[in-house]
Design an enzyme around this catalytic site. Structure first.
Site, PDB file in Angstrom:
ATOM      1  N   ASP A 170      10.000  -5.474   9.052  1.00  8.17           N
ATOM      2  CA  ASP A 170       9.004  -5.201  10.094  1.00  8.17           C
ATOM      3  C   ASP A 170       8.818  -6.536  10.826  1.00  8.17           C
ATOM      4  O   ASP A 170       9.751  -7.360  10.833  1.00  8.17           O
ATOM      5  CB  ASP A 170       7.707  -4.677   9.467  1.00  8.17           C
ATOM      6  CG  ASP A 170       6.743  -4.085  10.495  1.00  8.17           C
ATOM      7  OD1 ASP A 170       6.948  -2.945  10.926  1.00  8.17           O
ATOM      8  OD2 ASP A 170       5.784  -4.769  10.887  1.00  8.17           O
ATOM      9  N   ALA A 190       4.390   4.051   3.045  1.00  8.55           N
ATOM     10  CA  ALA A 190       3.994   2.810   2.380  1.00  8.55           C
ATOM     11  C   ALA A 190       4.106   1.670   3.387  1.00  8.55           C
ATOM     12  O   ALA A 190       4.681   1.841   4.472  1.00  8.55           O
ATOM     13  CB  ALA A 190       4.894   2.547   1.178  1.00  8.55           C
ATOM     14  N   LYS A 191       3.562   0.540   3.068  1.00  6.59           N
ATOM     15  CA  LYS A 191       3.723  -0.645   3.921  1.00  6.59           C
ATOM     16  C   LYS A 191       3.305  -1.863   3.117  1.00  6.59           C
ATOM     17  O   LYS A 191       2.534  -1.768   2.164  1.00  6.59           O
ATOM     18  CB  LYS A 191       2.827  -0.532   5.164  1.00  6.59           C
ATOM     19  CG  LYS A 191       3.287  -1.387   6.325  1.00  6.59           C
ATOM     20  CD  LYS A 191       4.430  -0.715   7.075  1.00  6.59           C
ATOM     21  CE  LYS A 191       4.863  -1.502   8.280  1.00  6.59           C
ATOM     22  NZ  LYS A 191       5.757  -0.711   9.141  1.00  6.59           N
ATOM     23  N   GLY A 192       3.811  -3.023   3.539  1.00  9.14           N
ATOM     24  CA  GLY A 192       3.421  -4.258   2.873  1.00  9.14           C
ATOM     25  C   GLY A 192       3.286  -5.375   3.874  1.00  9.14           C
ATOM     26  O   GLY A 192       3.766  -5.261   5.013  1.00  9.14           O
ATOM     27  N   VAL A 252       0.844  -1.203   0.000  1.00 10.90           N
ATOM     28  CA  VAL A 252       0.000   0.000   0.000  1.00 10.90           C
ATOM     29  C   VAL A 252       0.878   1.251   0.000  1.00 10.90           C
ATOM     30  O   VAL A 252       1.872   1.316   0.728  1.00 10.90           O
ATOM     31  CB  VAL A 252      -0.903   0.010   1.265  1.00 10.90           C
ATOM     32  CG1 VAL A 252      -1.635   1.345   1.392  1.00 10.90           C
ATOM     33  CG2 VAL A 252      -1.902  -1.143   1.240  1.00 10.90           C
TER      34      VAL A 252
END
Ligand code: NAD
Length: 417
Positions: free
Chosen positions: A145, A104-106, A59
């Site tokens: 993460d 952003a992140k996934g 995202v």
């Protein structure tokens, strides 16, 4: 009713700050949305010959100020709304530190403890290949993460580089030094927490080493901050991991416990007659001076906030405190050092890693830690000033600064077309 959807919580936080700062309602509506989200299926041939299909996400919340930046999480309860919230929090964090990145992140919905190393590698490689069109040094730069680390980043780098036909170190941060990683990156989030809490103690006229500490989560972030405070001389009286927690009023031997968990063991299996086994729920309400949630979101909520007994909450995790709990803590006079400030050391040193990769010139650890100290404490002082001036929570103060910077960037650029 308890609201525990992280994206709804992240949106509510924008509403709170927009009201406080009188933000243009058009900008508020804009910031409450994400720019884009990619949902991918990840088919993996398991070692036993069966096929399993996992769901993954990447995202971008905002790339107004630069390429997206944010970790990749592998965990069984990862879902799109969680990743959207985490992406949004990254926007504010990068903005607060004045880093030239967006948010952003996934994540992949998977329990990595149930995969073999080969299965984990196949999962990482296929996930990377599925999101390859929306990552890259100028588009979006992933990092570790929960349950992802330098090895996983190496596989992401390899897939991306093989597709491009050349090695592209700048596609990820948090990679091994041998592949263009940065000194100090692994410890950076914990070290940033340490700088911030030390400064907060000075503001409150407290001596850091006399404070009793409780830490939830004993991985990269929780393990590092627990150890830095242990080395400082603090009594770290309780820690936990996913298996449960350990408590000892005279202070746990954090160095020995780190050796134990880094060898792949759970805290609940550690043998020491002095230590009492406690649950994660009990840990959060253990009386202490500084409580450090460093595992997951939604840990301090309307359901347990009345029982929280500490002076300072230092948010190592992203989103550990709900807005409902925030209100109660503010009224009780408990200082919450918000995630977007407290745990920003990781993305700060990720930025140094990115800069070092682009320049192909690497810094020594002393320079890394000095620059980290400077940038994070500058942000701290800025937040502290707004907090004092307006008599609001540290979180709202941090959000006012971060959101204003993004709002101004949007106004300068204008809305395309
Ligand atoms: P990690 O995988 O290294 O460690 C996570 C720890 O939390 C482990 O000890 C695990 O056992 C524990 N845990 C997992 N589920 C739990 C549960 N249900 N109850 C209690 N403990 C549980 O992950 P990390 O990188 O240390 O990340 C921890 C938090 O910090 C996350 O919220 C992450 O988004 C945030 N964060 C990480 C970084 C970074 O640089 N790694 C930077 C900023 C923020």
């Amino acid at each position: 009713m308890l609201e525990l959807n992280p994206f709804k919580i992240a949106q509510k936080q924008i509403d709170i700050v927009s009201k406080e700062m009188g933000l243009d309602p058009n900008i508020t509506r804009y910031l409450k949305r994400i720019e884009r989200a990619l949902i991918v299926s990840i088919p993996i041939m398991m070692d036993d010959g069966s096929l399993q299909i996992f769901e993954g996400y990447r995202v971008h919340h905002s790339t107004v100020r630069g390429p997206g930046k944010g970790g990749i999480r592998f965990a069984p309860n990862v879902n799109l709304d969680e990743v959207k919230a985490l992406a949004m929090w990254m926007t504010w964090k990068c903005s607060l530190l004045k880093l030239p990145f967006g948010g952003a992140k996934g994540g992949v919905c998977v329990d990595p403890r149930k995969l073999s190393k080969k299965e984990l590698e196949r999962l990482t490689r296929r996930y990377t290949s599925e999101i390859i069109n929306i990552i890259g040094p100028e588009i979006d730069i992933p990092a570790p993460d929960i349950n992802t680390n330098a090895q996983i980043m190496s596989w992401v780098l390899d897939v991306y580089s093989m597709q491009k036909g050349r090695t592209v170190p700048g596609v990820v941060t948090g990679k091994p030094i041998e592949l263009g990683g940065s000194l100090g990156r692994e410890q950076a989030t914990g070290r940033g927490l340490y700088f911030v809490v030390g400064t907060m103690c000075k503001k409150l006229n407290l001596t850091l080493k006399s404070q009793s500490i409780v830490v939830q989560g004993f991985g990269n972030v929780g393990g590092t901050i627990a150890n830095l405070l242990f080395e400082e001389g603090c009594n770290v009286i309780a820690i936990s991991d996913i298996s449960g927690g350990l408590y000892f009023s005279k202070g746990l031997d954090i160095d020995k416990l780190l050796d134990w968990t880094r060898s792949g063991n759970y805290l609940k299996d550690y043998q020491d007659d002095r230590y009492k086994l406690i649950s994660n729920d009990d840990l959060l309400t253990t009386e202490c001076d500084i409580l450090i949630p460093a595992a997951l979101e939604n840990q301090i909520t309307g359901a347990n906030v009345d029982d929280v007994k500490c002076k300072i909450i230092l948010e190592g995790a992203n989103g550990p405190t709900t807005p409902e709990a925030d209100n109660v803590l503010f009224n009780k006079g408990i200082h919450v050092i918000p995630d977007i400030l407290a745990n920003s050391g990781g993305v700060c040193v990720s930025y140094f890693e990115y800069v070092q990769d682009i320049r192909a010139y690497f810094w020594d650890l002393e320079r890394i830690n000095k620059e980290l100290n400077r940038i994070i404490l500058e942000a701290f002082e800025e937040v502290y000033l707004v907090y004092k001036e307006r008599n609001i929570s540290l979180r709202t103060a941090a959000y006012i600064i971060a959101v204003s910077r993004i709002a101004r960037a949007i106004e300068f650029r204008g809305i395309f077309p």
